[in-house]
Motif scaffolding. Structure first.
Motif, PDB file in Angstrom:
ATOM      1  N   LEU A  66      40.713  29.489  41.183  1.00  0.00           N
ATOM      2  CA  LEU A  66      39.665  29.639  40.493  1.00  0.00           C
ATOM      3  C   LEU A  66      39.588  30.764  39.656  1.00  0.00           C
ATOM      4  O   LEU A  66      38.412  31.166  39.179  1.00  0.00           O
ATOM      5  N   ALA A  67      40.441  31.594  39.517  1.00  0.00           N
ATOM      6  CA  ALA A  67      40.543  32.934  38.431  1.00  0.00           C
ATOM      7  C   ALA A  67      40.333  32.258  37.221  1.00  0.00           C
ATOM      8  O   ALA A  67      41.081  31.277  36.635  1.00  0.00           O
ATOM      9  N   TYR A  95      38.171  35.276  43.936  1.00  0.00           N
ATOM     10  CA  TYR A  95      39.384  35.082  43.216  1.00  0.00           C
ATOM     11  C   TYR A  95      39.608  36.460  42.177  1.00  0.00           C
ATOM     12  O   TYR A  95      40.788  36.387  41.683  1.00  0.00           O
ATOM     13  N   GLY A  96      38.660  37.391  42.227  1.00  0.00           N
ATOM     14  CA  GLY A  96      39.056  38.705  41.429  1.00  0.00           C
ATOM     15  C   GLY A  96      39.767  39.417  42.528  1.00  0.00           C
ATOM     16  O   GLY A  96      40.370  40.604  42.068  1.00  0.00           O
ATOM     17  N   SER A  97      40.117  39.169  43.725  1.00  0.00           N
ATOM     18  CA  SER A  97      40.766  39.951  44.647  1.00  0.00           C
ATOM     19  C   SER A  97      42.350  40.373  43.960  1.00  0.00           C
ATOM     20  O   SER A  97      42.917  41.258  44.048  1.00  0.00           O
ATOM     21  N   VAL A  98      42.818  39.279  43.388  1.00  0.00           N
ATOM     22  CA  VAL A  98      44.159  39.534  42.871  1.00  0.00           C
ATOM     23  C   VAL A  98      44.170  40.681  41.870  1.00  0.00           C
ATOM     24  O   VAL A  98      44.978  41.639  41.657  1.00  0.00           O
ATOM     25  N   LEU A  99      43.220  40.908  41.110  1.00  0.00           N
ATOM     26  CA  LEU A  99      42.861  42.018  39.830  1.00  0.00           C
ATOM     27  C   LEU A  99      42.759  43.201  40.818  1.00  0.00           C
ATOM     28  O   LEU A  99      43.341  44.101  40.561  1.00  0.00           O
ATOM     29  N   ARG A 100      41.858  43.071  41.990  1.00  0.00           N
ATOM     30  CA  ARG A 100      41.425  44.455  42.602  1.00  0.00           C
ATOM     31  C   ARG A 100      42.896  44.956  43.070  1.00  0.00           C
ATOM     32  O   ARG A 100      43.126  46.106  43.368  1.00  0.00           O
ATOM     33  N   LYS A 101      43.976  43.866  43.736  1.00  0.00           N
ATOM     34  CA  LYS A 101      44.927  44.327  44.189  1.00  0.00           C
ATOM     35  C   LYS A 101      45.932  44.919  43.226  1.00  0.00           C
ATOM     36  O   LYS A 101      46.832  45.814  43.512  1.00  0.00           O
ATOM     37  N   MET A 102      45.870  44.505  42.178  1.00  0.00           N
ATOM     38  CA  MET A 102      46.917  44.983  40.917  1.00  0.00           C
ATOM     39  C   MET A 102      46.497  46.210  40.598  1.00  0.00           C
ATOM     40  O   MET A 102      47.457  47.157  40.557  1.00  0.00           O
ATOM     41  N   ALA A 139      39.678  49.316  51.200  1.00  0.00           N
ATOM     42  CA  ALA A 139      38.994  48.639  52.343  1.00  0.00           C
ATOM     43  C   ALA A 139      37.776  47.994  52.133  1.00  0.00           C
ATOM     44  O   ALA A 139      37.282  47.195  52.946  1.00  0.00           O
ATOM     45  N   ALA A 140      37.149  48.008  50.939  1.00  0.00           N
ATOM     46  CA  ALA A 140      36.049  47.294  50.468  1.00  0.00           C
ATOM     47  C   ALA A 140      36.358  46.010  50.156  1.00  0.00           C
ATOM     48  O   ALA A 140      37.195  45.815  49.128  1.00  0.00           O
ATOM     49  N   PRO A 141      35.739  44.895  50.729  1.00  0.00           N
ATOM     50  CA  PRO A 141      35.829  43.602  50.107  1.00  0.00           C
ATOM     51  C   PRO A 141      35.382  42.973  48.905  1.00  0.00           C
ATOM     52  O   PRO A 141      35.747  42.311  48.005  1.00  0.00           O
TER      53      PRO A 141
END
Length: 529
Positions: free
Chosen positions: A202-203, A236-243, A311-313
Motif C-alpha cells: 500500500l506504500a 504502510y508508513g512504518s517502513v519509512l519510520r523504521k528507516m 515506541a510510538a505507533p
C-alpha cells in the motif's frame, strides 16, 4: 502566453544552446516549425535569471493537476526549496554532489547550484518535457556543464561512488499505490525486507523513493525530502519510520499546515524530512509550522529522544499543535469509546436499497448512513430514519427462513449474482457473500472524510452506518445526557489539524485519530447511565 506542450518544448529547446546532450525522447518532443522572437527569448531569460521558473509554471498551467498527479508531478514553492537548501548549507561538510530524484523543472537543482558552486549536479526525472525545461534553466543559469540528467525511474537509477558526501534533496513524486505496477510493488517489498524493514504493497511512490535513497546512499551523505505527511501514522508508513530510526538517520521533521499550501495545486499536509545517513542524532527534532515563512531556520523544533519515538505507533502526536502536552483533567476519547469504521458493502449498487429490494422482507432492510451528507445535514442529532436510505443485510444462514421469505431472498440473490456481487474481494471474504454484516447502531456517529473538521452526530434514529462514517461505542453504559455533552464537546473542539489532509483539501480521520481526540474526564459528564 505559451499555448501548449508543443510550444513549451520548442521554447525550451530554443533556449538550450548545447543540444548535443539531448536524448532522443527529448528531441522527439520538439517541433522545429515553432519559432520565437529575440524579444520573447530575452523575456524568459530575464525571468529565469531573476529566480523565476516561467517554463515550469507554464508546464503546470498547460498540464492539469489531474494529469500531473499520474506521475506525481507537483512542483514545490520557492520558499520551501530555499529553506531546505539553507538547511543543507548548515551541515558540517559541503556536498560534492547533489541528487534530486523527480527533479521536474529543476527548482531544487537550481537552488543547490547557487548554494554549492563546486558540486556536481544530478537530476533524475522520468518526463522528457520536464527535463527539456530543466536543461533550459540550467543553460541560462550557467550550471549546465556540471549537470547530469538521467531520464529514468529513480528506482532504476544507479549512483557511482564519489569522494565526499552526496546531498539528496527534492520532492519525491506522490503516486498512490493503486497506480503502481505489481512488479514495482514486488521490488519495494523485497528491497525493504533486505534491510529488515516491514513492507506493504500500500506504500505510495514517495516511500519507494526514500527506500531507493536508503539503498544507494553512503554513510556521511545527507538529505531533505518534502512529501505528503500521511506516512507519519499509516501502517504502510512504518517502513519509512523504521528507516529514519535506522540507517537513513532521521535528523528533523517539519510538518506544514495545509493552509500554507506546501504544494502549489493541492491542499495537503506537507512534511519535510531531514536525514543524515549512518549518523542518526540522539534526538529527532519535530515541529509544525503554520506558514512557509516560519520554516527557516530548519533547526527549530522539539527534540524527542529516539526510544520515545520508536515506541510510538504513530508520529503525528509529536508534531500536532500543542502536542504532546495536555491538560491533566483531560483524557483521550478512546478511554471511553471504541471507534469503528462502518461496514463495507463491496457493491453499493446491490446492497443499498433500490427496485431490486421491493420483494425482500422489510426486516432485512436497515436505515443507514450511506453518505457523509446524511450526517452533515442532520446537525447535532440524527432523529428521522425515514430520511435515510436502507441497506440490505441478510442473515448468513438463509435456509432457516420461512418459505415465503426464502423465495424472495433467493430471487434477489439470483439477480445479485448477475450483477457479480458475489465475486468481489469483500464478498469473497465474508462468511456468506450475501451477508453484509452491519454493526449495531452507534450512539454517536462521525464523518470520516470531508473538507472540514469531523461532524459528531447523536444517532437517535438507531441508524447503521457504512464505511463513510465512524461509530462511537461506549465501553460502559452511558447516559443520554453524557452522550449529548460529549458529542457537543467534540464538535466544538475537534479540528482539521488532528486529521490528515489530502490533495484537494479532504481531511481524513481514521479510527485511531478519532480515539486520540481529547475530552474532559468522566466527572465532567455525569457519564454512567
Amino acid at each position: 502566453m505559451i499555448a501548449g506542450e508543443d510550444e513549451l518544448a520548442a521554447l525550451a529547446h530554443t533556449l538550450i544552446t548545447d543540444k548535443r546532450r539531448l536524448t532522443k525522447a527529448e528531441r522527439d518532443l520538439v517541433s522545429t516549425e515553432i519559432t520565437f522572437t529575440e524579444a520573447e527569448l530575452a523575456e524568459h531569460r530575464e525571468a529565469i535569471r531573476a529566480g523565476g521558473d516561467p517554463l515550469g509554471e507554464a508546464f503546470c498551467s498547460i498540464r492539469s493537476p489531474e494529469v500531473r498527479r499520474g506521475q506525481g508531478a507537483t512542483y514545490t514553492p520557492p520558499a520551501i526549496v530555499n529553506a531546505m537548501i539553507s538547511w543543507a548549507s548548515g551541515e558540517e561538510t559541503e556536498p560534492v554532489r547533489i541528487v534530486d530524484p523527480g527533479a521536474g523543472s529543476g527548482r531544487f537543482i537550481a537552488a543547490a547550484a547557487r548554494a554549492f558552486p563546486q558540486a556536481a549536479l544530478v537530476a533524475v526525472e522520468i518526463d522528457p518535457l520536464a527535463t527539456l525545461i530543466l536543461r533550459a534553466n540550467a543553460t541560462i543559469l550557467g550550471f549546465v556543464e556540471r549537470l547530469t540528467v538521467a531520464i529514468k525511474d529513480y528506482r532504476d537509477f544507479a549512483l557511482p561512488r564519489v569522494d565526499g558526501p552526496t546531498l539528496f534533496v527534492g520532492n519525491p513524486p506522490y503516486v498512490r499505490h493503486h497506480d503502481i505496477e505489481r512488479s514495482r510493488k514486488t521490488w519495494f517489498t523485497e528491497a525493504a525486507r533486505s534491510f529488515g524493514f516491514p513492507a506493504s504493497g500500500l506504500a505510495g511512490l514517495h516511500i519507494h523513493f526514500f527506500l531507493r535513497t536508503r539503498q544507494i546512499a553512503r554513510p556521511g551523505d545527507y538529505g531533505a525530502f518534502i512529501t505528503a505527511a500521511e506516512w507519519l501514522d499509516v501502517n504502510y508508513g512504518s517502513v519509512l519510520r523504521k528507516m529514519l530510526a535506522d540507517g537513513l538517520g532521521g535528523a528533523s521533521l517539519h510538518v506544514i499546515d495545509p493552509k500554507a499550501r506546501p504544494f502549489t495545486d493541492a491542499l495537503t499536509t506537507g512534511a519535510i524530512t531531514c536525514f543524515r545517513v549512518g549518523k542518526r542524532p540522539a534526538h529527532f527534532t519535530m515541529r509544525t509550522v503554520d506558514s512557509l515563512d516560519q520554516l527557516t531556520p530548519m533547526t527549530a523544533g522539539q527534540a524527542v529522544d529516539w526510544p520515545t519515538i520508536e515506541a510510538a505507533p504513530r508520529w503525528s502526536i509529536f508534531v500536532r499543535h500543542g502536542a504532546p502536552e495536555h491538560r491533566s483533567d483531560e483524557i483521550e476519547l478512546g478511554e471511553l469509546f471504541r471507534v469503528h469504521r462502518g461496514q463495507v458493502t463491496g457493491c453499493n449498487a446491490v446492497w443499498i436499497e433500490g427496485p431490486q429490494a421491493r420483494a425482500l422482507p422489510p426486516r432485512f432492510l436497515y436505515p443507514a448512513v450511506t453518505k457523509a451528507r446524511d450526517l452533515l445535514a442532520a446537525g447535532v442529532s440524527l432523529a428521522d430514519p425515514a430520511a435515510l436510505k436502507k441497506v440490505i443485510d441478510l442473515p448468513v444462514d438463509i435456509e432457516t427462513l420461512p418459505a415465503d421469505e426464502l423465495k424472495a431472498v433467493k430471487a434477489f440473490l439470483k439477480w445479485a449474482r448477475k450483477m457479480e456481487a458475489n465475486k468481489g474481494f469483500v464478498a469473497t471474504h465474508r462468511r456468506a457473500w450475501w451477508s453484509v454484516g452491519l454493526r449495531e447502531p452507534a450512539p454517536i456517529l462521525c464523518t470520516y472524510m470531508a473538507r472540514r473538521s469531523p461532524a459528531f452526530v447523536r444517532n437517535r434514529a438507531g441508524a447503521r452506518h457504512l464505511n463513510i462514517a465512524h461509530g462511537l461505542y461506549p465501553v460502559q453504559p452511558m447516559s443520554d445526557a453524557a452522550l449529548d455533552e460529549i458529542a457537543r464537546h467534540l464538535n466544538e473542539t475537534a479540528s482539521m489539524a488532528s486529521g490528515r489532509t489530502y490533495a484537494g483539501g479532504l481531511v481524513k480521520f481514521e479510527p485511531g485519530e478519532v480515539s486520540r481526540l481529547r475530552i474532559p474526564d468522566m466527572s465532567s459528564f455525569g457519564a454512567t447511565a
